[in-house]
Write a protein that holds these residues in place. Structure first.
Motif, short mmCIF file in Angstrom:
data_model
loop_
_atom_site.label_atom_id
_atom_site.label_comp_id
_atom_site.label_asym_id
_atom_site.label_seq_id
_atom_site.Cartn_x
_atom_site.Cartn_y
_atom_site.Cartn_z
N LEU A 130 5.03 -48.63 42.83
CA LEU A 130 4.19 -49.32 41.86
C LEU A 130 5.04 -50.09 40.87
O LEU A 130 4.76 -51.26 40.55
CB LEU A 130 3.31 -48.31 41.13
CG LEU A 130 2.44 -48.84 39.99
CD1 LEU A 130 1.52 -49.95 40.47
CD2 LEU A 130 1.63 -47.72 39.36
N ILE A 176 -2.54 -51.12 34.54
CA ILE A 176 -2.76 -50.02 35.46
C ILE A 176 -3.98 -49.27 34.95
O ILE A 176 -3.89 -48.49 34.01
CB ILE A 176 -1.54 -49.06 35.52
CG1 ILE A 176 -0.23 -49.85 35.68
CG2 ILE A 176 -1.72 -48.06 36.65
CD1 ILE A 176 -0.19 -50.75 36.88
N PHE A 234 0.78 -46.51 45.84
CA PHE A 234 1.02 -46.51 44.40
C PHE A 234 0.90 -45.14 43.74
O PHE A 234 1.07 -45.02 42.53
CB PHE A 234 0.06 -47.48 43.70
CG PHE A 234 0.36 -48.94 43.95
CD1 PHE A 234 1.63 -49.36 44.34
CD2 PHE A 234 -0.63 -49.90 43.79
CE1 PHE A 234 1.90 -50.70 44.57
CE2 PHE A 234 -0.37 -51.25 44.01
CZ PHE A 234 0.90 -51.65 44.41
N SER A 281 -4.68 -52.61 45.38
CA SER A 281 -4.07 -51.33 45.75
C SER A 281 -3.53 -51.45 47.16
O SER A 281 -3.95 -52.34 47.93
CB SER A 281 -5.10 -50.19 45.66
OG SER A 281 -6.18 -50.42 46.55
N SER A 291 2.25 -41.96 39.48
CA SER A 291 2.63 -43.30 39.95
C SER A 291 3.96 -43.23 40.68
O SER A 291 4.89 -42.54 40.25
CB SER A 291 2.71 -44.27 38.77
OG SER A 291 1.45 -44.48 38.20
N ARG A 331 -5.29 -45.74 42.48
CA ARG A 331 -4.21 -46.30 41.66
C ARG A 331 -3.98 -47.75 42.06
O ARG A 331 -3.80 -48.07 43.23
CB ARG A 331 -2.94 -45.48 41.86
CG ARG A 331 -1.81 -45.78 40.86
CD ARG A 331 -2.17 -45.39 39.43
NE ARG A 331 -2.79 -44.08 39.33
CZ ARG A 331 -2.10 -42.94 39.29
NH1 ARG A 331 -0.79 -42.96 39.35
NH2 ARG A 331 -2.73 -41.79 39.20
N ARG A 332 -3.99 -48.64 41.10
CA ARG A 332 -3.96 -50.06 41.42
C ARG A 332 -3.37 -50.86 40.27
O ARG A 332 -3.20 -50.35 39.16
CB ARG A 332 -5.37 -50.57 41.70
CG ARG A 332 -6.33 -50.43 40.52
CD ARG A 332 -7.78 -50.61 40.98
NE ARG A 332 -8.73 -50.62 39.87
CZ ARG A 332 -9.26 -49.53 39.33
NH1 ARG A 332 -8.91 -48.32 39.79
NH2 ARG A 332 -10.15 -49.62 38.35
#
Length: 432
Positions: free
Chosen positions: A270, A321, A259, A247, A266, A329-330
């Motif tokens: 991202l 994701i 992100f 992230s 998103s 969020r990563r």
């Protein structure tokens, strides 16, 4: 220091000698050694000194830790230093240009210059095994133990408790080395486990995985079995993965993360990061899957991705994701195997992601022929040779030496009557 296979190469030295020398000397030939100890002759004189001259191992004293189970001993991570003429590149090269750890530090400096901070969290799978006349089998938790897993027991707490003595020692050793583990579980193959790491700074996390693999192998040997990170020790069982979650945050302001927007959606960033991974994924496979056996994990797929695709909470995608809130969020890179070098995995992933952020092109959806990943080590090495991006980020000396070593290992393996038995299971089971 970590070699290209992420094995620890170095020396045991007295405290006095270490302090007096500011580290220790090591022959440059160690940079050119493959997993079997062999070396491609063509790299000596063209990339590395013909005379096997010494280089200096320079310690990163921030990594100095007590050595688990060895009172009075310490262990420290080092990077090589020293210069010599490289006819291949027509200039003096520095030993640090061949260091995977130094390559990752260069990539992270670029993120810092862009005002970005990366948080990384690895998940690492391993098998606990024993060698017998029948070949590799599931480990017994202690010598002579009456229990052995005869059928796969995913997520079995009972089976996990049989190995509590081993994992207790593993957690204690990891604590001594400054490795923060968040838990472990029984994975989807018999005698296979996954260990999860707490999120942290990428270089520290790559150090943690490198040290953890060595620790896991050493402790397993003391407990009477093997800890193996080989990518596909059993053709009819799932492979061994090394998944990385990444992230991004802005250095000036922790919120919103790069992100996700304030509403939790998103961001285009991202998609741009994913597009960079898609564009360079074929070349990076040489780092994510560095052995011929690694491609058995891909070809005989069991949730091992075969294309550079992405998906929301999709474990069949290369780049997943995970379902999460906006702060978490990563991107999860699911391509690397347990046999990969963590420094090269993280460096390549972040370099390609930054390329994508800078290009600003959205990621492609679906799974198209153009996204197909190499299905063999030679194909991946050919893609790496053609990658201007990774050559720019990681440097020509590192890429040239890595490719020479991997082609040498491939040729060594292909010369055998039974490559899987006589090369893969002989060497990779204990050294990957």
């Amino acid at each position: 220091m970590a070699d290209f296979g992420s094995r620890a190469r170095g020396k045991r030295v007295s405290r006095g000698d270490f302090c007096a020398a500011g580290g220790c000397a090591l022959p440059t030939v160690t940079l050119g050694m493959g997993i079997t100890g062999g070396s491609p002759a063509e790299v000596f004189g063209s990339l590395l000194p013909q005379a096997y001259a010494d280089m200096q191992l320079v310690p990163d004293l921030q990594t100095l830790r007590p050595r688990p189970g060895r009172p009075g001993e310490a262990t420290v991570l080092c990077e090589p230093a020293g210069q010599w003429l490289s006819p291949r590149h027509g200039r003096l090269v520095d030993a640090a240009e061949f260091s995977p750890r130094a390559a990752l530090r260069r990539v992270l400096r670029a993120y810092g210059a862009a005002g970005l901070t990366v948080v990384a969290a690895p998940e690492l799978e391993l098998y606990l095994l024993q060698r017998s006349e029948a070949g590799l089998t599931a480990a017994t938790p202690w010598p002579g133990a009456p229990v052995r897993e005869s059928a796969c027991e995913p997520y079995s707490l009972e089976r996990s408790t049989h190995f509590e003595a081993y994992f207790d020692a593993l957690y204690a050793g990891a604590g001594s080395l400054g490795i923060s583990l968040s838990g472990h579980l029984h994975e989807a193959a018999y005698s296979q486990f996954e260990v999860n790491f707490e999120p942290g700074e990428p270089l520290a996390q790559a150090d943690a995985v490198f040290r953890f693999k060595r620790l896991a192998r050493e402790l397993a040997a003391r407990h009477g079995f093997l800890a193996s990170f080989a990518a596909k020790p059993f053709l009819d069982q799932p492979g061994t993965g090394m998944h990385w979650h990444f992230s991004l945050q802005r250095q000036a302001d922790a919120w919103p993360p790069v992100f996700a927007d304030p509403q939790g959606r998103s961001t285009p960033a991202l998609s741009h990061f994913l597009a960079g991974l898609q564009a360079g994924g074929a070349a990076a496979m040489a780092f994510f899957a560095p052995h011929d056996m690694s491609y058995e994990r891909i070809r005989l797929s069991d949730s091992s991705p075969t294309h550079a695709d992405w998906g929301e909470d999709d474990r069949h995608a290369a780049f997943r994701i995970p379902a999460s809130g906006p702060a978490a969020r990563r991107v999860e890179n699911r391509l690397p195997g347990g046999d990969a070098n963590p420094y090269l995995v993280v460096a390549a992933t972040l370099a390609l992601g930054l390329d994508g952020l800078q290009a600003g092109v959205p990621a492609s959806a679906g799974k198209t022929p153009a996204m197909a990943l190499p299905r063999s080590l030679p194909q991946a090495l050919d893609a790496l040779a053609d990658s201007c991006s990774l050559r720019r980020w990681l440097g020509a000396p590192l890429l040239d030496l890595f490719q020479a070593l991997k082609r040498h290992e491939h040729a060594e393996r292909q010369a055998l009557a039974d490559p899987r038995a006589d090369w893969d299971l002989k060497h990779l089971t204990e050294l990957a």
